[in-house]
Design a protein around this motif. Structure first.
Motif, PDB file in Angstrom:
ATOM      1  N   ILE A 106       0.835  -1.207   0.000  1.00 53.43           N
ATOM      2  CA  ILE A 106       0.000   0.000   0.000  1.00 53.43           C
ATOM      3  C   ILE A 106       0.869   1.255   0.000  1.00 53.43           C
ATOM      4  N   VAL A 107       1.982   1.226   0.727  1.00 50.06           N
ATOM      5  CA  VAL A 107       2.909   2.365   0.733  1.00 50.06           C
ATOM      6  C   VAL A 107       3.353   2.680  -0.689  1.00 50.06           C
ATOM      7  N   GLY A 108       3.690   1.636  -1.450  1.00 46.79           N
ATOM      8  CA  GLY A 108       4.120   1.837  -2.832  1.00 46.79           C
ATOM      9  C   GLY A 108       3.027   2.442  -3.697  1.00 46.79           C
ATOM     10  N   VAL A 109       1.801   1.962  -3.536  1.00 44.47           N
ATOM     11  CA  VAL A 109       0.699   2.477  -4.347  1.00 44.47           C
ATOM     12  C   VAL A 109       0.358   3.912  -3.953  1.00 44.47           C
ATOM     13  N   LEU A 110       0.429   4.231  -2.664  1.00 44.72           N
ATOM     14  CA  LEU A 110       0.183   5.612  -2.233  1.00 44.72           C
ATOM     15  C   LEU A 110       1.235   6.563  -2.810  1.00 44.72           C
ATOM     16  N   ALA A 111       2.483   6.108  -2.837  1.00 48.39           N
ATOM     17  CA  ALA A 111       3.533   6.921  -3.459  1.00 48.39           C
ATOM     18  C   ALA A 111       3.256   7.107  -4.944  1.00 48.39           C
ATOM     19  N   GLU A 112       2.762   6.066  -5.577  1.00 45.92           N
ATOM     20  CA  GLU A 112       2.389   6.114  -6.999  1.00 45.92           C
ATOM     21  C   GLU A 112       1.286   7.151  -7.228  1.00 45.92           C
ATOM     22  N   ILE A 113       0.262   7.134  -6.377  1.00 45.34           N
ATOM     23  CA  ILE A 113      -0.851   8.078  -6.509  1.00 45.34           C
ATOM     24  C   ILE A 113      -0.355   9.516  -6.371  1.00 45.34           C
ATOM     25  N   ALA A 114       0.510   9.758  -5.383  1.00 47.40           N
ATOM     26  CA  ALA A 114       1.044  11.102  -5.176  1.00 47.40           C
ATOM     27  C   ALA A 114       1.815  11.581  -6.406  1.00 47.40           C
ATOM     28  N   MET A 115       2.611  10.701  -7.001  1.00 49.42           N
ATOM     29  CA  MET A 115       3.384  11.086  -8.181  1.00 49.42           C
ATOM     30  C   MET A 115       2.470  11.337  -9.378  1.00 49.42           C
ATOM     31  N   PHE A 116       1.437  10.518  -9.550  1.00 46.73           N
ATOM     32  CA  PHE A 116       0.496  10.751 -10.643  1.00 46.73           C
ATOM     33  C   PHE A 116      -0.134  12.143 -10.540  1.00 46.73           C
ATOM     34  N   SER A 117      -0.294  12.635  -9.309  1.00 51.84           N
ATOM     35  CA  SER A 117      -0.941  13.934  -9.100  1.00 51.84           C
ATOM     36  C   SER A 117      -0.076  15.099  -9.559  1.00 51.84           C
ATOM     37  N   VAL A 118       1.249  14.920  -9.563  1.00 52.50           N
ATOM     38  CA  VAL A 118       2.146  16.045  -9.898  1.00 52.50           C
ATOM     39  C   VAL A 118       2.989  15.797 -11.142  1.00 52.50           C
ATOM     40  N   SER A 119       2.920  14.586 -11.697  1.00 50.16           N
ATOM     41  CA  SER A 119       3.847  14.213 -12.772  1.00 50.16           C
ATOM     42  C   SER A 119       3.636  15.006 -14.052  1.00 50.16           C
ATOM     43  N   ASP A 120       2.391  15.405 -14.342  1.00 49.13           N
ATOM     44  CA  ASP A 120       2.157  16.203 -15.547  1.00 49.13           C
ATOM     45  C   ASP A 120       2.991  17.480 -15.524  1.00 49.13           C
ATOM     46  N   ARG A 121       3.034  18.118 -14.371  1.00 50.94           N
ATOM     47  CA  ARG A 121       3.812  19.358 -14.251  1.00 50.94           C
ATOM     48  C   ARG A 121       5.311  19.086 -14.330  1.00 50.94           C
ATOM     49  N   LEU A 122       5.754  18.007 -13.707  1.00 54.54           N
ATOM     50  CA  LEU A 122       7.184  17.672 -13.744  1.00 54.54           C
ATOM     51  C   LEU A 122       7.652  17.423 -15.178  1.00 54.54           C
ATOM     52  N   ILE A 123       6.884  16.616 -15.903  1.00 53.78           N
ATOM     53  CA  ILE A 123       7.283  16.283 -17.271  1.00 53.78           C
ATOM     54  C   ILE A 123       7.127  17.490 -18.181  1.00 53.78           C
ATOM     55  N   GLY A 124       6.102  18.304 -17.921  1.00 54.70           N
ATOM     56  CA  GLY A 124       5.942  19.521 -18.699  1.00 54.70           C
ATOM     57  C   GLY A 124       7.107  20.475 -18.531  1.00 54.70           C
ATOM     58  N   PHE A 183      10.007   4.637  -3.268  1.00 51.67           N
ATOM     59  CA  PHE A 183      10.624   4.868  -4.574  1.00 51.67           C
ATOM     60  C   PHE A 183       9.759   4.348  -5.724  1.00 51.67           C
ATOM     61  N   HIS A 184       8.636   3.699  -5.393  1.00 43.48           N
ATOM     62  CA  HIS A 184       7.693   3.298  -6.442  1.00 43.48           C
ATOM     63  C   HIS A 184       7.170   4.524  -7.193  1.00 43.48           C
ATOM     64  N   ALA A 185       7.184   5.657  -6.506  1.00 48.60           N
ATOM     65  CA  ALA A 185       6.783   6.912  -7.155  1.00 48.60           C
ATOM     66  C   ALA A 185       7.653   7.203  -8.367  1.00 48.60           C
ATOM     67  N   LEU A 186       8.937   6.830  -8.284  1.00 46.52           N
ATOM     68  CA  LEU A 186       9.858   7.068  -9.394  1.00 46.52           C
ATOM     69  C   LEU A 186       9.885   5.894 -10.366  1.00 46.52           C
ATOM     70  N   THR A 187      10.090   4.683  -9.825  1.00 43.49           N
ATOM     71  CA  THR A 187      10.336   3.534 -10.698  1.00 43.49           C
ATOM     72  C   THR A 187       9.121   3.149 -11.532  1.00 43.49           C
ATOM     73  N   PHE A 188       7.924   3.433 -11.019  1.00 44.45           N
ATOM     74  CA  PHE A 188       6.737   3.115 -11.811  1.00 44.45           C
ATOM     75  C   PHE A 188       5.996   4.364 -12.274  1.00 44.45           C
ATOM     76  N   ALA A 189       5.493   5.177 -11.327  1.00 41.91           N
ATOM     77  CA  ALA A 189       4.597   6.277 -11.704  1.00 41.91           C
ATOM     78  C   ALA A 189       5.285   7.312 -12.596  1.00 41.91           C
ATOM     79  N   LEU A 190       6.469   7.770 -12.200  1.00 45.14           N
ATOM     80  CA  LEU A 190       7.165   8.768 -13.014  1.00 45.14           C
ATOM     81  C   LEU A 190       7.585   8.174 -14.357  1.00 45.14           C
ATOM     82  N   LEU A 191       8.042   6.928 -14.340  1.00 43.59           N
ATOM     83  CA  LEU A 191       8.412   6.261 -15.583  1.00 43.59           C
ATOM     84  C   LEU A 191       7.200   6.116 -16.495  1.00 43.59           C
ATOM     85  N   TYR A 192       6.101   5.676 -15.943  1.00 44.80           N
ATOM     86  CA  TYR A 192       4.875   5.483 -16.714  1.00 44.80           C
ATOM     87  C   TYR A 192       4.444   6.781 -17.375  1.00 44.80           C
ATOM     88  N   MET A 193       4.456   7.860 -16.616  1.00 46.27           N
ATOM     89  CA  MET A 193       4.047   9.152 -17.145  1.00 46.27           C
ATOM     90  C   MET A 193       5.051   9.682 -18.168  1.00 46.27           C
TER      91      MET A 193
END
Length: 391
Positions: A245-263, A300-310
């Motif tokens: 669950i910790v990993g998925v919560l980190a993923e959700i947080a990254m999905f919320s801000v990743s558009d701006r980061l990649i932009g 780090f799931h925020a980086l290895t999955f969510a940020l990569l996915y985005m």
């Protein structure tokens, strides 16, 4: 020419409904569905049944994605795939023997997996046309995954394995309904040629495929052996669930801000950041056993999955023509989560028997290679784009 009859808010709501429904099914299929299968067929064949769906995906995903590009309407294909899932599930109680289970669930499971690249393609296109923010829509899929897996797991503990099947049917009905609700966006094909392999002719796209495929597949040890490994360290099922669950919560947080980061920074630099995060994460999982450090690794799931996915989404949106974007997404998904993931899972399994920690070190090596390939991709794409601007 595309005529969009949806506002950004309305389209986002419709797509949120699809992602929530899809990952409600996935939240049962990935962690819990094997428990129901075990009650229907011998345990020794459960892995084969699941594996057939896994390998059929390698063919089904790119073919379905190519069809989507040919017809120009992803929604029609999503409806067909959701229907296949529901029909397959409805048939299962009436078949006997693991061979028929492998055939029926193999096709249904492969159809289910194919929904990911196609729905992503719709969301990418609506982001280009009316400003739908991919990350903010996709995060609700992750929320749904948590709720579904925890909720159905609790129901199964209380009411037995039949609750798993009943909820799988219910969630699949919701998925079919949500498929009809997906925004209809027609993208005219470039030509009458089959677009299946045409993305491979795009500049630097094969290198992109290998890079992100390797990085996504570096999660093989996590998905396949982390729960077994953490159990061997003495952690309870509750703690192991909380680590996930910790990993998925980190993923959700990254999905919320990743558009701006990649932009702001671009997709390719973020791919390198995600790869570097993988080096740290998998090294931690291979070398530490204390719970606080395992929690840190899972963040780090925020980086290895969510940020990569985005970053993958951002790259495709910018550098792949809309007429072949579904085929591009299908190739990427089948290579990453099909071929590469399957090979690394088998290799990790062999290493786990030798030394459990070594399977995570293998993933760290893959991420390190991903850093190098990501840097090469960045240099080559920037050089190509500069040449195009100068010509």
């Amino acid at each position: 020419m595309n005529q969009i009859n949806y506002s950004s808010k309305n389209a986002s709501l419709r797509l949120t409904g699809y992602y929530a429904s899809f990952f409600a099914v996935y939240g049962i299929a990935i962690p819990i569905w094997p428990r129901w299968l075990e009650g229907q067929i011998s345990l020794e064949y459960v892995g084969i049944v699941l594996g057939v769906a896994y390998w059929l995906k390698v063919a089904v995903v790119p073919i379905a994605s190519s069809v989507a590009d040919l017809v120009g309407d992803r929604r029609r294909v999503l409806i067909s795939l959701s229907s296949m899932v529901l029909i397959g599930l409805a048939i299962l109680p009436f078949v006997e023997g693991w061979v028929l289970y492998a055939v029926v669930w193999g096709l249904a499971g492969a159809a289910l997996s194919t929904g990911v690249p196609l729905s992503d393609g719709v969301t990418i296109r609506l982001g280009q046309l009316i400003g739908v923010e991919f990350g903010k829509v996709r995060r609700w899929g992750s929320v749904s995954f948590i709720v579904s897996s925890l909720g159905v797991g609790a129901l199964a503990d209380k009411f037995g394995l039949d609750a798993i099947y009943a909820m799988m049917i219910f969630a699949s009905v919701l998925l079919l309904i949500a498929s009809f609700w997906v925004p209809k966006v027609y993208t005219a094909p470039d030509s009458k040629k089959v677009p299946l392999l045409r993305p491979l002719k795009l500049p630097n796209f094969p290198l992109f495929l290998i890079t992100v495929g390797l990085l996504l597949a570096s999660h093989a040890s996590l998905y396949g052996f982390s729960a077994i490994y953490w159990k061997s360290l003495g952690y309870s099922n509750t703690v192991i669930t909380l680590l996930w669950i910790v990993g998925v919560l980190a993923e959700i947080a990254m999905f919320s801000v990743s558009d701006r980061l990649i932009g702001r920074f671009g997709a390719m630099p973020m791919i390198i950041v995600a790869a570097a995060g993988g080096v740290i994460r998998w090294t931690l999982l291979a070398t530490v056993t204390a719970l606080p450090l395992l929690v840190l690794a899972q963040l780090f799931h925020a980086l290895t999955f969510a940020l990569l996915y985005m970053s993958i989404v951002g790259y495709v949106a910018k550098r792949v023509p809309p007429a072949i974007s579904a085929s591009a997404q299908g190739l990427q998904d089948s290579l990453s989560m099909g071929i590469f993931f399957g090979l690394l899972t088998m290799l990790a399994g062999s290493l786990y028997e030798f030394n459990p920690a070594s399977c995570f070190l293998l993933m760290a090596v893959c991420s390190g290679l991903g850093v190098v390939l990501g840097a090469i991709l960045l240099i080559r794409v920037r050089r190509y784009e500069q040449q195009q601007e100068g010509s």
